[in-house]
Design an enzyme around this catalytic site. Sequence first.
Site, PDB file in Angstrom:
ATOM      1  CB  THR A  69      -1.048  -0.042   1.142  1.00 53.02           C
ATOM      2  OG1 THR A  69      -1.945   1.058   0.966  1.00 53.02           O
ATOM      3  CG2 THR A  69      -0.415   0.042   2.518  1.00 53.02           C
ATOM      4  CE  LYS A  73      -1.703   0.386  -3.467  1.00 48.18           C
ATOM      5  NZ  LYS A  73      -3.095   0.725  -3.658  1.00 48.18           N
ATOM      6  CG  ASN A  94      -3.159  -4.376  -5.238  1.00 45.66           C
ATOM      7  OD1 ASN A  94      -2.904  -5.251  -6.077  1.00 45.66           O
ATOM      8  ND2 ASN A  94      -4.357  -4.253  -4.705  1.00 45.66           N
ATOM      9  CG  ASP A 109      -5.389  -1.145  -5.757  1.00 52.68           C
ATOM     10  OD1 ASP A 109      -5.956  -1.665  -4.771  1.00 52.68           O
ATOM     11  OD2 ASP A 109      -4.269  -0.618  -5.701  1.00 52.68           O
ATOM     12  N   GLY A 134      -6.079  12.835  -8.595  1.00 54.91           N
ATOM     13  CA  GLY A 134      -4.919  12.063  -8.148  1.00 54.91           C
ATOM     14  C   GLY A 134      -4.299  11.293  -9.294  1.00 54.91           C
ATOM     15  N   GLY A 136      -1.615   8.878  -8.443  1.00 60.12           N
ATOM     16  CA  GLY A 136      -0.735   7.939  -7.743  1.00 60.12           C
ATOM     17  C   GLY A 136      -0.957   6.506  -8.227  1.00 60.12           C
ATOM     18  N   GLY A 137      -0.437   5.562  -7.438  1.00 61.63           N
ATOM     19  CA  GLY A 137      -0.495   4.152  -7.817  1.00 61.63           C
ATOM     20  C   GLY A 137      -1.910   3.656  -8.036  1.00 61.63           C
ATOM     21  NE  ARG A 159       0.372  17.678  -3.827  1.00 67.89           N
ATOM     22  CZ  ARG A 159       0.750  17.222  -2.644  1.00 67.89           C
ATOM     23  NH1 ARG A 159       0.482  17.910  -1.558  1.00 67.89           N
ATOM     24  NH2 ARG A 159       1.372  16.062  -2.535  1.00 67.89           N
ATOM     25  CB  THR A 160       2.584  16.813  -8.781  1.00 69.96           C
ATOM     26  OG1 THR A 160       2.648  16.997  -7.361  1.00 69.96           O
ATOM     27  CG2 THR A 160       3.943  17.012  -9.402  1.00 69.96           C
ATOM     28  N   GLY A 252     -15.294   3.954  -0.361  1.00 70.85           N
ATOM     29  CA  GLY A 252     -14.132   3.105  -0.655  1.00 70.85           C
ATOM     30  C   GLY A 252     -14.217   1.697  -0.075  1.00 70.85           C
TER      31      GLY A 252
HETATM   32  N1  LIG Z   1     -10.539   1.603  -0.973  1.00 75.29           N
HETATM   33  C1  LIG Z   1      -9.468   0.902  -1.276  1.00 75.29           C
HETATM   34  O1  LIG Z   1      -9.498  -0.316  -1.405  1.00 75.29           O
HETATM   35  C2  LIG Z   1      -8.172   1.597  -1.531  1.00 75.29           C
HETATM   36  C3  LIG Z   1      -7.196   0.930  -2.273  1.00 75.29           C
HETATM   37  C4  LIG Z   1      -5.999   1.599  -2.505  1.00 75.29           C
HETATM   38  C5  LIG Z   1      -5.778   2.881  -1.992  1.00 75.29           C
HETATM   39  N2  LIG Z   1      -6.753   3.469  -1.266  1.00 75.29           N
HETATM   40  C6  LIG Z   1      -6.527   4.831  -0.731  1.00 75.29           C
HETATM   41  O2  LIG Z   1      -6.244   5.695  -1.828  1.00 75.29           O
HETATM   42  C7  LIG Z   1      -5.370   6.739  -1.438  1.00 75.29           C
HETATM   43  C8  LIG Z   1      -4.230   6.881  -2.441  1.00 75.29           C
HETATM   44  O3  LIG Z   1      -3.420   5.727  -2.425  1.00 75.29           O
HETATM   45  P1  LIG Z   1      -2.198   5.553  -3.476  1.00 75.29           P
HETATM   46  O4  LIG Z   1      -1.564   4.262  -3.161  1.00 75.29           O
HETATM   47  O5  LIG Z   1      -2.655   5.811  -4.867  1.00 75.29           O
HETATM   48  O6  LIG Z   1      -1.236   6.755  -3.006  1.00 75.29           O
HETATM   49  P2  LIG Z   1      -0.062   7.495  -3.796  1.00 75.29           P
HETATM   50  O7  LIG Z   1       0.455   6.683  -4.921  1.00 75.29           O
HETATM   51  O8  LIG Z   1       0.902   7.960  -2.771  1.00 75.29           O
HETATM   52  O9  LIG Z   1      -0.808   8.799  -4.447  1.00 75.29           O
HETATM   53  C9  LIG Z   1      -1.301   9.802  -3.605  1.00 75.29           C
HETATM   54  C10 LIG Z   1      -2.043  10.847  -4.448  1.00 75.29           C
HETATM   55  O10 LIG Z   1      -2.627  11.791  -3.534  1.00 75.29           O
HETATM   56  C11 LIG Z   1      -2.219  13.114  -3.922  1.00 75.29           C
HETATM   57  N3  LIG Z   1      -2.086  13.941  -2.726  1.00 75.29           N
HETATM   58  C12 LIG Z   1      -1.503  13.611  -1.542  1.00 75.29           C
HETATM   59  N4  LIG Z   1      -1.555  14.657  -0.688  1.00 75.29           N
HETATM   60  C13 LIG Z   1      -2.179  15.668  -1.348  1.00 75.29           C
HETATM   61  C14 LIG Z   1      -2.519  17.013  -1.014  1.00 75.29           C
HETATM   62  N5  LIG Z   1      -2.220  17.532   0.202  1.00 75.29           N
HETATM   63  N6  LIG Z   1      -3.175  17.769  -1.931  1.00 75.29           N
HETATM   64  C15 LIG Z   1      -3.489  17.261  -3.157  1.00 75.29           C
HETATM   65  N7  LIG Z   1      -3.170  15.993  -3.542  1.00 75.29           N
HETATM   66  C16 LIG Z   1      -2.519  15.215  -2.653  1.00 75.29           C
HETATM   67  C17 LIG Z   1      -0.885  12.923  -4.613  1.00 75.29           C
HETATM   68  O11 LIG Z   1      -0.636  14.053  -5.426  1.00 75.29           O
HETATM   69  P3  LIG Z   1       0.882  14.452  -5.862  1.00 75.29           P
HETATM   70  O12 LIG Z   1       1.209  13.613  -7.063  1.00 75.29           O
HETATM   71  O13 LIG Z   1       0.781  15.909  -6.169  1.00 75.29           O
HETATM   72  O14 LIG Z   1       1.769  14.153  -4.680  1.00 75.29           O
HETATM   73  C18 LIG Z   1      -1.164  11.637  -5.412  1.00 75.29           C
HETATM   74  O15 LIG Z   1      -1.878  11.937  -6.586  1.00 75.29           O
HETATM   75  C19 LIG Z   1      -4.947   6.403  -0.007  1.00 75.29           C
HETATM   76  O16 LIG Z   1      -5.751   7.173   0.866  1.00 75.29           O
HETATM   77  C20 LIG Z   1      -5.289   4.932   0.145  1.00 75.29           C
HETATM   78  O17 LIG Z   1      -5.574   4.574   1.479  1.00 75.29           O
HETATM   79  C21 LIG Z   1      -7.947   2.873  -1.028  1.00 75.29           C
END
Ligand SMILES: NC(=O)c1ccc[n+]([C@@H]2O[C@H](COP(=O)([O-])OP(=O)(O)OC[C@H]3O[C@@H](n4cnc5c(N)ncnc54)[C@H](OP(=O)(O)O)[C@@H]3O)[C@@H](O)[C@H]2O)c1
Length: 288
Positions: A69, A73, A94, A109, A134, A136-137, A159-160, A252
């Site tokens: 997580t 990822k 994942n 995912d 977003g 991210g991964g 954001r980025t 979620g």
């Molecule tokens: N429901 C589920 O089964 C499930 C499964 C997977 C993940 N999730 C949740 O999904 C979320 C993301 O996970 P991930 O693995 O994709 O994370 P990740 O790869 O670290 O990506 C995080 C994303 O959030 C953005 N972000 C973080 N802080 C921010 C802020 N202050 N303002 C604006 N954008 C911001 C980042 O933007 P930048 O590129 O600008 O940094 C990036 O796009 C987590 O909360 C996770 O718990 C849920």
Amino acid sequence: MTLRISGTTKLCCIFGDPVEQTLSPQMHNAAFKALSLDMLYVPFHVTPDDLPTAINAIKAMGISGVNITIPHKQSVMALIDEVDEQARLIGSVNTIVNRDGLLTGYNTDGQGYLKSLTGETGFDPHDNSVVILGAGGTARSIAYNLLKATASRVLIANRTIEKAEALRNDLRSIFPEAHIDASGLNIAPELSQADLLINTTSLGMMGKGGAHPPVDISTLPPAAIVSDIVFKPLYTPLLIEAEAKGHKIHTGLGMLVCQGALGFELWTGREAPVEIMHKAAVDALEDD
Ligand SMILES: NC(=O)c1ccc[n+]([C@@H]2O[C@H](COP(=O)([O-])OP(=O)(O)OC[C@H]3O[C@@H](n4cnc5c(N)ncnc54)[C@H](OP(=O)(O)O)[C@@H]3O)[C@@H](O)[C@H]2O)c1
């Protein structure tokens, strides 16, 4: 629950930083118990610096399966032996399966997300326009699966902006015919065309202060669905606002259960007891 741990018990786990938010241990341990499997699932707080050591430990310690997580990822892909074709295209892993010392990475995912979205809201991506907050991964996996399901347009807003553009370019190389765009978070005009808005940023997560993503949703058409993949809290500030404005919302939790069920099946070769996993996740959320 009485735990029966012996010398034959197989271990599965999750690596994350942070990892406190995870509900996967409750879900998987309930599933192992329901099917009388001699298996146990535990969380490990693994920082980016320690990820290579933790991945080596999977082999050294004979760990059967691992969930990956936030924020590992993408970086984990270079550390394992092979990556399944779909996860390679998505660019994020994942779930890892350890088969006799060979570590293979998968991504459940996006598939889990779509299964949950369709099951709970009836939304069919075909010919529909989606805005994803977003890049991210998890956004990668969700965008890939929406485009595979022939969404008419996907806008990645992040954001980025460079990360949104990189994801857009990767997706365009896989789906050359599709309409895929990238932008920053100032997207009020684009939202007026959206059928589905998905938050995949970690904003809204309890540990991060439960913030609302910095987007104005007042231009969303009334019929648009608003979805947030954050599951803790279940009702994020974005979903609360969307519901108050009359939008159908999607939490979620369903994705968590569906992606976990797919991982469970990869590790055990058994059909996942989805309802038991769902109940365990709900109970864990209520206990918090
Ligand atoms: N429901 C589920 O089964 C499930 C499964 C997977 C993940 N999730 C949740 O999904 C979320 C993301 O996970 P991930 O693995 O994709 O994370 P990740 O790869 O670290 O990506 C995080 C994303 O959030 C953005 N972000 C973080 N802080 C921010 C802020 N202050 N303002 C604006 N954008 C911001 C980042 O933007 P930048 O590129 O600008 O940094 C990036 O796009 C987590 O909360 C996770 O718990 C849920």
